[in-house]
Design a protein around this motif. Structure first.
Motif, PDB file in Angstrom:
ATOM      1  N   LEU A 138     -33.576 -29.101 -24.661  1.00 27.88           N
ATOM      2  CA  LEU A 138     -32.744 -29.347 -23.353  1.00 27.88           C
ATOM      3  C   LEU A 138     -31.498 -28.729 -23.317  1.00 27.88           C
ATOM      4  O   LEU A 138     -30.964 -28.111 -22.222  1.00 27.88           O
ATOM      5  CB  LEU A 138     -32.479 -30.941 -23.274  1.00 27.88           C
ATOM      6  CG  LEU A 138     -33.982 -31.926 -23.068  1.00 27.88           C
ATOM      7  CD1 LEU A 138     -33.592 -33.253 -23.235  1.00 27.88           C
ATOM      8  CD2 LEU A 138     -34.423 -31.473 -21.441  1.00 27.88           C
ATOM      9  N   ALA A 139     -30.842 -28.810 -24.471  1.00 24.99           N
ATOM     10  CA  ALA A 139     -29.508 -27.930 -24.616  1.00 24.99           C
ATOM     11  C   ALA A 139     -29.580 -26.421 -24.067  1.00 24.99           C
ATOM     12  O   ALA A 139     -28.879 -25.818 -23.476  1.00 24.99           O
ATOM     13  CB  ALA A 139     -28.922 -27.931 -25.947  1.00 24.99           C
ATOM     14  N   ILE A 140     -30.590 -25.765 -24.490  1.00 23.93           N
ATOM     15  CA  ILE A 140     -31.085 -24.413 -24.045  1.00 23.93           C
ATOM     16  C   ILE A 140     -30.994 -24.269 -22.447  1.00 23.93           C
ATOM     17  O   ILE A 140     -30.493 -23.255 -21.894  1.00 23.93           O
ATOM     18  CB  ILE A 140     -32.045 -23.642 -24.850  1.00 23.93           C
ATOM     19  CG1 ILE A 140     -31.702 -23.406 -26.191  1.00 23.93           C
ATOM     20  CG2 ILE A 140     -32.613 -22.557 -24.149  1.00 23.93           C
ATOM     21  CD1 ILE A 140     -32.725 -23.136 -27.154  1.00 23.93           C
ATOM     22  N   VAL A 141     -31.893 -25.019 -21.921  1.00 23.81           N
ATOM     23  CA  VAL A 141     -32.329 -25.220 -20.518  1.00 23.81           C
ATOM     24  C   VAL A 141     -31.003 -25.271 -19.671  1.00 23.81           C
ATOM     25  O   VAL A 141     -30.418 -24.688 -18.865  1.00 23.81           O
ATOM     26  CB  VAL A 141     -33.118 -26.166 -20.163  1.00 23.81           C
ATOM     27  CG1 VAL A 141     -33.428 -26.264 -18.601  1.00 23.81           C
ATOM     28  CG2 VAL A 141     -34.658 -25.695 -21.049  1.00 23.81           C
ATOM     29  N   ILE A 142     -30.079 -26.207 -20.324  1.00 14.41           N
ATOM     30  CA  ILE A 142     -28.897 -26.669 -19.537  1.00 14.41           C
ATOM     31  C   ILE A 142     -28.015 -25.503 -19.631  1.00 14.41           C
ATOM     32  O   ILE A 142     -27.283 -25.022 -18.421  1.00 14.41           O
ATOM     33  CB  ILE A 142     -28.304 -28.059 -20.092  1.00 14.41           C
ATOM     34  CG1 ILE A 142     -29.054 -29.035 -19.389  1.00 14.41           C
ATOM     35  CG2 ILE A 142     -26.919 -28.122 -19.357  1.00 14.41           C
ATOM     36  CD1 ILE A 142     -28.720 -30.443 -20.264  1.00 14.41           C
ATOM     37  N   LEU A 143     -27.741 -25.012 -20.620  1.00 12.17           N
ATOM     38  CA  LEU A 143     -26.783 -23.869 -20.959  1.00 12.17           C
ATOM     39  C   LEU A 143     -27.389 -22.741 -19.932  1.00 12.17           C
ATOM     40  O   LEU A 143     -26.492 -21.899 -19.610  1.00 12.17           O
ATOM     41  CB  LEU A 143     -26.893 -23.315 -22.588  1.00 12.17           C
ATOM     42  CG  LEU A 143     -25.973 -24.257 -23.373  1.00 12.17           C
ATOM     43  CD1 LEU A 143     -26.105 -23.843 -24.523  1.00 12.17           C
ATOM     44  CD2 LEU A 143     -24.610 -24.305 -22.811  1.00 12.17           C
ATOM     45  N   GLY A 144     -28.750 -22.349 -19.974  1.00  8.92           N
ATOM     46  CA  GLY A 144     -29.157 -21.506 -19.145  1.00  8.92           C
ATOM     47  C   GLY A 144     -28.940 -21.232 -17.541  1.00  8.92           C
ATOM     48  O   GLY A 144     -28.428 -20.621 -16.875  1.00  8.92           O
ATOM     49  N   LEU A 145     -28.941 -22.855 -17.138  1.00 10.46           N
ATOM     50  CA  LEU A 145     -28.813 -22.810 -15.730  1.00 10.46           C
ATOM     51  C   LEU A 145     -27.110 -22.811 -15.482  1.00 10.46           C
ATOM     52  O   LEU A 145     -26.630 -22.514 -14.618  1.00 10.46           O
ATOM     53  CB  LEU A 145     -29.037 -24.440 -15.553  1.00 10.46           C
ATOM     54  CG  LEU A 145     -30.364 -24.794 -15.343  1.00 10.46           C
ATOM     55  CD1 LEU A 145     -30.756 -26.267 -15.167  1.00 10.46           C
ATOM     56  CD2 LEU A 145     -31.064 -24.048 -13.969  1.00 10.46           C
ATOM     57  N   VAL A 175     -26.284 -19.069 -15.162  1.00 13.17           N
ATOM     58  CA  VAL A 175     -26.849 -18.628 -14.108  1.00 13.17           C
ATOM     59  C   VAL A 175     -25.766 -18.976 -13.020  1.00 13.17           C
ATOM     60  O   VAL A 175     -25.242 -17.939 -11.978  1.00 13.17           O
ATOM     61  CB  VAL A 175     -28.256 -19.125 -13.494  1.00 13.17           C
ATOM     62  CG1 VAL A 175     -28.289 -18.683 -12.041  1.00 13.17           C
ATOM     63  CG2 VAL A 175     -29.197 -18.320 -14.393  1.00 13.17           C
ATOM     64  N   LEU A 176     -25.243 -20.299 -12.994  1.00 13.39           N
ATOM     65  CA  LEU A 176     -24.202 -20.482 -12.255  1.00 13.39           C
ATOM     66  C   LEU A 176     -22.801 -19.881 -11.882  1.00 13.39           C
ATOM     67  O   LEU A 176     -22.195 -19.480 -11.044  1.00 13.39           O
ATOM     68  CB  LEU A 176     -24.080 -22.303 -12.026  1.00 13.39           C
ATOM     69  CG  LEU A 176     -25.170 -23.214 -11.585  1.00 13.39           C
ATOM     70  CD1 LEU A 176     -24.754 -24.618 -12.088  1.00 13.39           C
ATOM     71  CD2 LEU A 176     -25.169 -22.762 -10.069  1.00 13.39           C
ATOM     72  N   ALA A 177     -22.420 -19.687 -13.400  1.00 13.23           N
ATOM     73  CA  ALA A 177     -21.144 -19.151 -13.802  1.00 13.23           C
ATOM     74  C   ALA A 177     -21.415 -17.549 -13.246  1.00 13.23           C
ATOM     75  O   ALA A 177     -20.334 -16.959 -12.700  1.00 13.23           O
ATOM     76  CB  ALA A 177     -20.877 -19.053 -15.044  1.00 13.23           C
TER      77      ALA A 177
END
Length: 109
Positions: free
Chosen positions: A23-30, A33-35
């Motif tokens: 979950l941490a990897i998915v949230i960091l990936g999102l 992308v936003l940044a």
């Protein structure tokens, strides 16, 4: 570690840790992308602003004066060649001849 593994104590904790890690990897990936998209938009806006600033700077520094003069001259000379339409109310009175118009002279050509 191996004794705890063989006893079956580590597996439930390891399962929970892997779920949190996923979950941490998915949230960091999102968030990455936003940044990236936000900074890309900011970069594009900055490029547009700098293009306008450079155009204003070039205008006031006289860098493109010759090119602007040529554009204006070609526009004015090109527009002077075509006859202008006469006014619909500009007819001569019956029995009178209209005065001949002097030929137009283009000041720039």
């Amino acid at each position: 570690f191996s004794a705890l593994w063989w006893a079956g104590i580590i597996q439930p904790f390891l399962k929970q840790i892997l779920v949190y890690l996923y979950l941490a990897i998915v949230i960091l990936g999102l968030l990455a992308v936003l940044a990236y998209e936000a900074f890309d938009d900011i970069g594009q806006m900055q490029a547009q602003i700098m293009e306008i600033v450079n155009a204003v700077h070039d205008f006031f520094s006289g860098k493109n004066i010759q090119e602007m003069e040529e554009n204006i001259e070609s526009f004015l000379c090109g527009a002077g060649g075509a006859p202008t339409p006469a006014s619909p109310n500009g007819r001569a009175a019956p029995g009178k001849r209209p005065k001949p118009k002097p030929p137009q002279q283009n000041a720039c050509c």
